[in-house]
Enzyme design. Structure first.
Site, mmCIF file in Angstrom:
data_model
loop_
_atom_site.group_PDB
_atom_site.id
_atom_site.type_symbol
_atom_site.label_atom_id
_atom_site.label_comp_id
_atom_site.label_asym_id
_atom_site.label_seq_id
_atom_site.Cartn_x
_atom_site.Cartn_y
_atom_site.Cartn_z
ATOM 1 N N SER A 113 0.829 -1.197 0.000
ATOM 2 C CA SER A 113 0.000 0.000 0.000
ATOM 3 C C SER A 113 0.867 1.252 0.000
ATOM 4 C CB SER A 113 -0.857 -0.015 1.264
ATOM 5 O OG SER A 113 -1.456 1.230 1.472
ATOM 6 N N TYR A 126 -2.246 -1.346 10.936
ATOM 7 C CA TYR A 126 -2.471 -1.876 9.588
ATOM 8 C C TYR A 126 -1.289 -1.532 8.680
ATOM 9 C CZ TYR A 126 -3.945 -1.890 4.734
ATOM 10 O OH TYR A 126 -3.965 -2.069 3.373
ATOM 11 N N LYS A 168 1.893 -3.863 6.658
ATOM 12 C CA LYS A 168 2.319 -3.814 5.246
ATOM 13 C C LYS A 168 3.821 -3.538 5.166
ATOM 14 C CE LYS A 168 -1.641 -4.601 3.371
ATOM 15 N NZ LYS A 168 -1.876 -5.942 2.826
HETATM 16 P P1 NAD Z 1 -11.060 -7.215 1.142
HETATM 17 O O1 NAD Z 1 -11.266 -7.219 2.607
HETATM 18 O O2 NAD Z 1 -12.222 -7.015 0.256
HETATM 19 O O3 NAD Z 1 -10.315 -8.563 0.695
HETATM 20 C C1 NAD Z 1 -9.436 -9.266 1.551
HETATM 21 C C2 NAD Z 1 -9.916 -10.713 1.590
HETATM 22 O O4 NAD Z 1 -9.052 -11.473 2.431
HETATM 23 C C3 NAD Z 1 -11.334 -10.861 2.135
HETATM 24 O O5 NAD Z 1 -12.082 -11.636 1.240
HETATM 25 C C4 NAD Z 1 -11.135 -11.571 3.472
HETATM 26 O O6 NAD Z 1 -12.221 -12.415 3.767
HETATM 27 C C5 NAD Z 1 -9.847 -12.336 3.229
HETATM 28 N N1 NAD Z 1 -9.032 -12.643 4.416
HETATM 29 C C6 NAD Z 1 -8.649 -11.808 5.411
HETATM 30 N N2 NAD Z 1 -7.873 -12.459 6.285
HETATM 31 C C7 NAD Z 1 -7.753 -13.728 5.834
HETATM 32 C C8 NAD Z 1 -7.063 -14.885 6.291
HETATM 33 N N3 NAD Z 1 -6.352 -14.864 7.416
HETATM 34 N N4 NAD Z 1 -7.157 -16.017 5.578
HETATM 35 C C9 NAD Z 1 -7.881 -16.071 4.439
HETATM 36 N N5 NAD Z 1 -8.566 -15.014 3.955
HETATM 37 C C10 NAD Z 1 -8.495 -13.861 4.647
HETATM 38 O O7 NAD Z 1 -9.916 -6.119 0.833
HETATM 39 P P2 NAD Z 1 -9.386 -5.561 -0.554
HETATM 40 O O8 NAD Z 1 -9.730 -4.130 -0.620
HETATM 41 O O9 NAD Z 1 -9.760 -6.469 -1.660
HETATM 42 O O10 NAD Z 1 -7.818 -5.636 -0.279
HETATM 43 C C11 NAD Z 1 -7.019 -6.714 -0.728
HETATM 44 C C12 NAD Z 1 -5.598 -6.495 -0.232
HETATM 45 O O11 NAD Z 1 -5.123 -5.248 -0.731
HETATM 46 C C13 NAD Z 1 -5.454 -6.426 1.278
HETATM 47 O O12 NAD Z 1 -4.253 -7.051 1.651
HETATM 48 C C14 NAD Z 1 -5.389 -4.937 1.554
HETATM 49 O O13 NAD Z 1 -4.704 -4.660 2.745
HETATM 50 C C15 NAD Z 1 -4.633 -4.448 0.341
HETATM 51 N N6 NAD Z 1 -4.856 -3.009 0.043
HETATM 52 C C16 NAD Z 1 -6.140 -2.559 -0.108
HETATM 53 C C17 NAD Z 1 -6.367 -1.196 -0.342
HETATM 54 C C18 NAD Z 1 -7.771 -0.649 -0.468
HETATM 55 O O14 NAD Z 1 -7.936 0.556 -0.324
HETATM 56 N N7 NAD Z 1 -8.790 -1.476 -0.740
HETATM 57 C C19 NAD Z 1 -5.278 -0.312 -0.458
HETATM 58 C C20 NAD Z 1 -3.990 -0.816 -0.325
HETATM 59 C C21 NAD Z 1 -3.790 -2.183 -0.066
HETATM 60 N N1 UFG Z 2 -12.532 11.156 3.440
HETATM 61 C C1 UFG Z 2 -13.552 12.015 3.791
HETATM 62 N N2 UFG Z 2 -14.703 11.474 4.255
HETATM 63 C C2 UFG Z 2 -14.914 10.133 4.404
HETATM 64 C C3 UFG Z 2 -13.857 9.256 4.038
HETATM 65 C C4 UFG Z 2 -12.676 9.806 3.579
HETATM 66 O O1 UFG Z 2 -13.413 13.229 3.668
HETATM 67 O O2 UFG Z 2 -15.989 9.709 4.849
HETATM 68 C C5 UFG Z 2 -11.286 11.729 2.887
HETATM 69 C C6 UFG Z 2 -10.045 11.411 3.696
HETATM 70 O O3 UFG Z 2 -9.864 12.350 4.715
HETATM 71 C C7 UFG Z 2 -8.970 11.441 2.612
HETATM 72 C C8 UFG Z 2 -9.696 10.938 1.361
HETATM 73 O O4 UFG Z 2 -11.082 11.135 1.616
HETATM 74 O O5 UFG Z 2 -8.557 12.764 2.383
HETATM 75 C C9 UFG Z 2 -9.445 9.474 1.060
HETATM 76 O O6 UFG Z 2 -9.733 8.706 2.222
HETATM 77 P P1 UFG Z 2 -9.883 7.117 2.172
HETATM 78 O O7 UFG Z 2 -10.245 6.657 3.548
HETATM 79 O O8 UFG Z 2 -10.788 6.719 1.068
HETATM 80 O O9 UFG Z 2 -8.432 6.620 1.752
HETATM 81 P P2 UFG Z 2 -7.009 6.829 2.466
HETATM 82 O O10 UFG Z 2 -6.136 7.533 1.497
HETATM 83 O O11 UFG Z 2 -7.158 7.394 3.812
HETATM 84 O O12 UFG Z 2 -6.517 5.306 2.648
HETATM 85 C C10 UFG Z 2 -6.728 4.283 1.670
HETATM 86 C C11 UFG Z 2 -6.891 2.932 2.368
HETATM 87 C C12 UFG Z 2 -5.589 2.537 3.003
HETATM 88 C C13 UFG Z 2 -4.506 2.547 1.971
HETATM 89 C C14 UFG Z 2 -4.413 3.899 1.295
HETATM 90 C C15 UFG Z 2 -3.429 3.805 0.173
HETATM 91 O O13 UFG Z 2 -7.891 2.982 3.363
HETATM 92 O O14 UFG Z 2 -5.692 1.225 3.494
HETATM 93 O O15 UFG Z 2 -5.684 4.251 0.758
HETATM 94 O O16 UFG Z 2 -3.120 5.077 -0.285
HETATM 95 F F1 UFG Z 2 -3.328 2.266 2.563
#
Ligand code: NAD
Ligand code: UFG
Length: 336
Positions: free
Chosen positions: A124, A149, A153
């Protein structure tokens, strides 16, 4: 290639399964369904015209993983499984370290015992902390993570780099995602948060569908043109295709490689809200709230390395992200 996809029932995993199928790759999914629903996999089957073998197994379950690795010979693993809610990780740090780090350590060990030493890991942009340079290149030093979290990572990146350093049969691709949003254009798969969404786009779509009265904008006094936070939103289908492209790095025995997956374009909270309103013709009421703890002002990528080395570049813009996020929410007001 035959690919083990952990967390494949989740948001990014399900979209990646569709793109892997389109690229002719064979996949097997494991997921413990703690934050997802098996319906997402049924929808993936519907979109791709093929059933994907699925095991309801936890990454911390060594016996379960052994059983699957004995039944299949994998060329690589794409490792999405993990817990991802920033706020929850502050409340439950032990659970986050145990699930994310414990699960990945077990997975890596079982993989190497079965001779599969190729992995693509979901990292991330959070590892950059408050970024030292904007736009953020992969050379930007890692920063201080303000929550468990983000720490998982950052620590997992270090662990995997050490594992690769000690045994150069490993190929490890660390993909640093910026802000994934949107949904498959069909509206059949998308983001399905539990309870109150933590992230901006799902909150906006829930306001649009009438589930929440208004959006809270967290701060309008940041040093940005309109005072609200700037992020690099990336369409989840582009992000999914980034994983298909990353398989090339594995094929050319990259050792350890790090790539940003972003568009290179930053948008503020209010720009996203305005774009959503314009594209979908829906008003999003909002009010300005205090800053959210741990947030930074500006975060966007320099995606040049991914383009140069993987031939991957985001195709979709903010309009498509807003259109597809709404298309999914509108067709599935209560998720799966
Ligand atoms: P998500 O929660 O939709 O998907 C993660 C999946 O992993 C889920 O289906 C959950 O049931 C499964 N899971 C969790 N722990 C587990 C375990 N111990 N064993 C087996 N399955 C397990 O999340 P996502 O948004 O699809 O994210 C996927 C990956 O990308 C994650 O590692 C997350 O940290 C990373 N990531 C997501 C974002 C974002 O904003 N969505 C940003 C940066 C990184
Ligand atoms: N925000 C609002 N209102 C809300 C939610 C978010 O104003 O209800 C704002 C936040 O303050 C920020 C922007 O919208 O300025 C984006 O916020 P998000 O929560 O959507 O995303 P973040 O950038 O905070 O974080 C996300 C994921 C993290 C990941 C990161 C990677 O939640 O897990 O993107 O850049 F690591």
């Amino acid at each position: 290639m035959k690919i083990l996809v952990t967390g494949g029932a989740g948001f990014i995993g399900s979209h990646t399964l569709v793109e892997l199928a389109a690229a002719g790759q064979e996949t097997v999914v494991i997921d413990n369904l703690c934050n997802s629903n098996r319906k997402s996999l049924e929808r993936v089957a519907e979109l791709t015209g093929r059933e994907i073998p699925f095991y309801e197994v936890d990454t911390r379950d060594r016996e379960g993983l052994n059983h699957i690795m004995e039944a299949h010979r994998f060329d690589a693993c794409i490792h999405f499984a993990g817990l991802k809610a920033v706020g929850e990780s502050v409340e439950k740090p032990w659970e986050y370290y145990e699930n994310n780090i414990g699960g990945t350590l077990t997975l890596l060990d079982v993989m190497r015992q079965h001779g599969c030493k190729n992995i693509i890991f979901s990292s991330s942009a959070t590892v950059y902390g408050n970024p030292a340079i904007i736009p953020i290149t992969e050379e930007c030093p890692k920063g201080h993570c303000t929550n468990p979290y983000g720490q998982t990572k950052s620590m997992l990146e270090e662990i995997m780099m050490d594992v690769q350093k000690a045994d150069n049969e490993w190929n490890i691709v660390l993909l640093r995602y910026f802000n994934p949003v949107g949904a498959h254009p069909s509206g059949r798969i998308g983001e399905n948060p539990n309870g109150i969404p933590n992230n901006l786009m799902p909150y906006v779509t829930q306001v649009a569908v009438g589930k929440r009265p208004e959006l809270g904008v967290f701060g309008n006094d940041y040093p940005t043109p309109d005072g609200t936070g700037i992020r690099d939103y990336i369409h989840v289908v582009d992000l999914a295709r980034g994983h298909v492209a990353a398989l090339q790095a594995i094929e050319r025995h990259c050792g350890c490689a790090i790539y940003n997956l972003g568009t290179g374009q930053g948008y503020s909270v209010l720009q996203l809200v305005k774009a959503f309103e314009k594209v979908n013709g829906i008003k999003i009421p909002y009010s300005i709230k205090p800053r959210r703890a741990g947030d930074i002002a500006t975060c966007y990528s320099d995606p040049a390395k991914s383009e140069k080395e993987l031939g991957w570049k985001a195709q979709y813009g903010l309009e498509e992200m807003c259109r597809d996020a709404w298309n999914w929410q509108r067709q599935n007001p209560n998720g799966y």
